[in-house]
Write a protein that holds these residues in place. Structure first.
Motif, PDB file in Angstrom:
ATOM      1  N   ASN A  45       2.721 -26.461  28.001  1.00 27.36           N
ATOM      2  CA  ASN A  45       1.266 -26.495  28.222  1.00 27.36           C
ATOM      3  C   ASN A  45       0.699 -27.893  28.042  1.00 27.36           C
ATOM      4  O   ASN A  45      -0.216 -28.296  28.757  1.00 27.36           O
ATOM      5  N   GLU A  46       1.251 -28.610  27.090  1.00 22.65           N
ATOM      6  CA  GLU A  46       0.737 -29.949  26.770  1.00 22.65           C
ATOM      7  C   GLU A  46       1.448 -31.065  27.528  1.00 22.65           C
ATOM      8  O   GLU A  46       1.053 -32.233  27.432  1.00 22.65           O
ATOM      9  N   TYR A  49       6.923 -23.073  24.994  1.00 22.48           N
ATOM     10  CA  TYR A  49       5.774 -22.737  25.839  1.00 22.48           C
ATOM     11  C   TYR A  49       4.628 -23.710  25.552  1.00 22.48           C
ATOM     12  O   TYR A  49       3.988 -24.231  26.476  1.00 22.48           O
ATOM     13  N   GLU A  50       4.378 -24.000  24.297  1.00 23.96           N
ATOM     14  CA  GLU A  50       3.291 -24.914  23.930  1.00 23.96           C
ATOM     15  C   GLU A  50       3.587 -26.347  24.384  1.00 23.96           C
ATOM     16  O   GLU A  50       2.684 -27.057  24.828  1.00 23.96           O
ATOM     17  N   HIS A  90       2.358 -31.013  33.566  1.00 23.24           N
ATOM     18  CA  HIS A  90       1.623 -29.757  33.694  1.00 23.24           C
ATOM     19  C   HIS A  90       0.115 -30.014  33.661  1.00 23.24           C
ATOM     20  O   HIS A  90      -0.642 -29.499  34.497  1.00 23.24           O
ATOM     21  N   GLU A 104      -3.591 -14.930  34.110  1.00 22.09           N
ATOM     22  CA  GLU A 104      -2.363 -15.204  33.372  1.00 22.09           C
ATOM     23  C   GLU A 104      -1.953 -13.975  32.569  1.00 22.09           C
ATOM     24  O   GLU A 104      -2.791 -13.386  31.872  1.00 22.09           O
ATOM     25  N   HIS A 134       5.966 -16.291  31.006  1.00 20.73           N
ATOM     26  CA  HIS A 134       4.601 -16.691  31.355  1.00 20.73           C
ATOM     27  C   HIS A 134       4.428 -16.471  32.861  1.00 20.73           C
ATOM     28  O   HIS A 134       5.201 -17.000  33.656  1.00 20.73           O
TER      29      HIS A 134
END
Lengths: 100, 100
Positions: free
Chosen positions: A72-73, A68-69, A77, A94, A8
């Motif tokens: 994100n949550e 990765y998810e 972050h 991105e 990412h």
């Protein structure tokens, strides 16, 4: 890259003037993202191409999409995005890479 | 990254349809750039973010700016740009990273 792995990346520019204390403070906070669970191979970088307006980059890798998810949550972050990114970043892109 | 080192990246999309023989042929030719002198850590990647229209990425590193400039001017790179890139790439963005 191994199958399933995701790199990412985000290229960005800041509202702060170059070399300012505010810029250093933002970059220091961005480095804190390295500590979010699942983040691997974290790099905070300078973007040096004269062909675009971005000035910094962040690159990190995740073992898979689930990691990765979760990043994100993750509250750390989400808080960084809400408290710093939205007000201090002027432009960003991105790009996420995986094995071809 | 070490001081002076440059990671040259380019995200791009092709005129060819997904999974076509023409797409495979272009990507095979792009992989040939790995053999240009000075190119290190070459990667041909899939771009998987739904937030942009790019579909592939190339990442390579150079020991320093002089090596990067020699690559840019190398006949094999110049030929690839002229014979393939200009006619088969619809959109691209170059991002170059260095140590902060």
């Amino acid at each position: 890259m191994n199958e399933g792995r995701i790199r990412h990346t985000v290229a960005f520019a800041l509202v702060h003037s170059e070399g300012s204390a505010e810029e250093r403070d933002f970059l220091g906070a961005a480095e804190g993202l390295a500590a979010v669970p699942g983040v691997e191979v974290f790099e905070l970088l300078s973007e040096v191409s004269p062909k675009n307006g971005y000035r910094f980059g962040i690159s990190m890798e995740f073992a898979d999409r689930a990691a990765y998810e979760r990043y994100n949550e993750h509250p750390d972050h989400v808080r960084f995005v809400q408290e710093r990114w939205l007000s201090e970043v002027t432009d960003f892109l991105e790009l996420d890479y995986a094995a071809l």
